[in-house]
Design a protein around this motif. Structure first.
Motif, PDB file in Angstrom:
ATOM      1  N   GLY A  21       0.794  -1.231   0.000  1.00 38.96           N
ATOM      2  CA  GLY A  21       0.000   0.000   0.000  1.00 38.96           C
ATOM      3  C   GLY A  21       0.823   1.275   0.000  1.00 38.96           C
ATOM      4  O   GLY A  21       0.265   2.364  -0.044  1.00 38.96           O
ATOM      5  N   SER A  22       2.163   1.149   0.020  1.00 41.80           N
ATOM      6  CA  SER A  22       2.976   2.376   0.066  1.00 41.80           C
ATOM      7  C   SER A  22       3.278   2.933  -1.317  1.00 41.80           C
ATOM      8  O   SER A  22       3.851   4.016  -1.424  1.00 41.80           O
ATOM      9  CB  SER A  22       4.305   2.092   0.797  1.00 41.80           C
ATOM     10  N   ALA A  30      -5.586   2.236  -2.076  1.00 41.28           N
ATOM     11  CA  ALA A  30      -5.888   2.768  -0.738  1.00 41.28           C
ATOM     12  C   ALA A  30      -6.651   4.090  -0.863  1.00 41.28           C
ATOM     13  O   ALA A  30      -7.633   4.324  -0.158  1.00 41.28           O
ATOM     14  CB  ALA A  30      -4.591   2.962   0.046  1.00 41.28           C
ATOM     15  N   LEU A  42      -2.275   0.237   5.571  1.00 41.22           N
ATOM     16  CA  LEU A  42      -1.265  -0.087   4.559  1.00 41.22           C
ATOM     17  C   LEU A  42      -0.185  -0.979   5.173  1.00 41.22           C
ATOM     18  O   LEU A  42       0.317  -0.686   6.262  1.00 41.22           O
ATOM     19  CB  LEU A  42      -0.585   1.188   4.051  1.00 41.22           C
ATOM     20  N   HIS A  66      -0.831   2.108   9.341  1.00 39.46           N
ATOM     21  CA  HIS A  66       0.188   1.414   8.553  1.00 39.46           C
ATOM     22  C   HIS A  66       1.088   0.586   9.456  1.00 39.46           C
ATOM     23  O   HIS A  66       1.168   0.812  10.662  1.00 39.46           O
ATOM     24  CB  HIS A  66       1.012   2.392   7.731  1.00 39.46           C
TER      25      HIS A  66
END
Ligand SMILES: NC(=O)c1ccc[n+]([C@@H]2O[C@H](COP(=O)([O-])OP(=O)(O)OC[C@H]3O[C@@H](n4cnc5c(N)ncnc54)[C@H](OP(=O)(O)O)[C@@H]3O)[C@@H](O)[C@H]2O)c1
Length: 285
Positions: A21-22, A30, A42, A66
Motif C-alpha cells: 500500500g505504500s 488505498a 497499509l 500502517h
C-alpha cells in the motif's frame, strides 16, 4: 451448516488492508477505497515510503493506519494484521498488491531470482490471505482481491520467473473463488497490463529487446485506473478484475471455456455440499 448467501459487498465502513500500500497500484487502491468510505491500513516493507503514503492519504482527507512488514514472513504478517485490526477493526477487505518483478531471459536469470519472486509474489500473497480468510468465512462476508498480471494469464517472453509466480497467484485465487465464494467471501483477481508505477520504471532497463517489442505501442495504464477497477470489482463481486479491454480479451483468448468449466465445478461442489449436509458430516468453518 446451511449455505450462506452474502449481501452485496459494501466498501463504505469496511476496514481495507492493502499490502504493497505504500506505492503504485496499492497506494492508488488505498486512496480509491478510502474515498469510497473504507478505513484503510497499509502494509509494506519500508517505513519511509509508508510514512509518505500515509501523508498523501491524509492530504486527500483519509486517515490511514500502517505497519512495516515483510510479506514473506508469515508470523510477521499475522502480527501486522492483528495490530491494524486492533486499531481499526477486523479486516473486511484484503488487497494483496505487494510484489516485485525481474524480467530477463530464462537462461540469464539466476536461481535466486526465481526463489525471490515466488517468495514475495506467491507466499507474500498467500500469507495475508491465510491470516484473514478463516475469519471472513466465519463472518460470511468480505472480499479478498489478489493482484496477478497479464503475465499470469499467458507466458510472455522475458517473464519466466515473474510470470510463474503470477500464475501461482492466479491458481491460488481460482481455488479460493471456488471454496470461499459459497461461504460468503468475494474473491477477485486483478490482472493488469503495464501500469505506470515505480516497478515498471525499474523493469524497463532489465527487459530484453523481445519483451520491449511485445509491449511496444501499448501505453501503460495509470495506477488510479487499476485502483478504480479493483473498487468496482469488489462492489460488483467480480472474479476477473480487468482494468481495460485488452487484458479482458487476452483472458478470454487464453481460456475460452473457463467460465463454463467453473459453472460445472460449482454445480458439482454445491450438490456434494448439500449431500454432505444431509448426511450430517459437513465441515464447519
Ligand atoms: N506495474 C506494472 O506494470 C504491473 C503490471 C501487472 C501487475 N503488477 C503487480 O501489481 C502489484 C503492485 O505493483 P506496483 O507496480 O504498484 O509496484 P510498486 O509501485 O513497486 O509497489 C510495490 C509495493 O509492494 C511492496 N513490497 C514489495 N516487496 C515487499 C515485501 N517483501 N514485503 C512487503 N511489501 C513489499 C513495496 O514496498 P517496499 O518498496 O517497501 O518493499 C510497495 O509498496 C505487484 O504485485 C505487481 O506484480 C504490476
Amino acid at each position: 451448516m446451511s449455505t450462506r448467501y452474502r449481501s452485496a459487498m459494501r466498501i463504505a465502513d469496511s476496514h481495507a488492508v492493502i499490502t504493497g500500500g505504500s506505492s503504485g497500484i496499492g497506494l492508488a487502491t488505498a486512496l480509491e477505497l478510502g474515498r469510497r468510505g473504507a478505513r484503510v491500513s497499509l502494509l509494506a516493507r519500508r517505513s519511509g515510503p509508508l510514512d509518505r503514503a500515509v501523508d498523501a492519504l491524509r492530504r486527500a482527507g483519509i486517515e490511514a493506519g500502517h505497519r512495516a512488514v515483510d510479506v514473506t514472513d508469515r508470523a510477521a504478517v499475522a502480527d501486522a494484521i492483528d495490530a491494524v485490526a486492533g486499531a481499526r477493526g477486523p479486516c473486511d477487505l484484503l488487497v494483496t498488491s505487494a510484489g516485485r518483478s525481474r524480467p530477463g531471459r530464462f537462461l540469464a536469470l539466476a536461481d535466486a531470482d526465481f526463489e525471490h519472486l515466488v517468495a514475495v509474489n506467491y507466499f507474500g500473497t498467500l500469507w495475508p490471505v491465510r491470516v484473514v480468510a478463516a475469519d471472513l468465512a466465519r463472518r460470511g462476508t468480505g472480499s479478498i482481491v489478489g493482484v496477478s498480471s497479464d503475465a499470469g494469464i499467458v507466458g510472455i517472453y522475458g517473464y519466466s520467473a515473474y510470470g510463474a509466480s503470477k500464475f501461482a497467484v492466479r491458481g491460488l485465487f481460482e481455488v479460493l473463488r471456488a471454496e470461499l465464494g459459497p461461504l460468503g467471501v468475494h474473491v477477485g483477481l486483478c490482472c493488469p497490463p503495464d501500469v505506470d508505477t515505480p516497478m515498471l520504471a525499474e523493469e524497463e532497463h532489465l527487459k530484453p529487446p523481445e519483451t520491449q517489442a511485445i509491449g511496444a505501442g501499448i501505453a501503460p495504464l495509470s495506477p488510479e485506473r487499476v485502483a478504480r477497477s479493483i473498487a468496482e470489482g469488489i462492489e460488483r463481486e467480480r472474479f476477473w478484475i480487468m482494468a481495460e479491454r485488452q487484458s479482458a480479451l487476452l483472458r478470454v483468448a487464453a481460456g475460452p471455456a473457463w467460465g463454463a468449466l467453473n459453472r460445472v465445478q460449482d454445480r458439482i461442489a454445491r450438490r456434494a455440499a448439500a449431500m454432505a449436509r444431509e448426511a450430517g458430516n459437513a465441515d464447519s468453518v
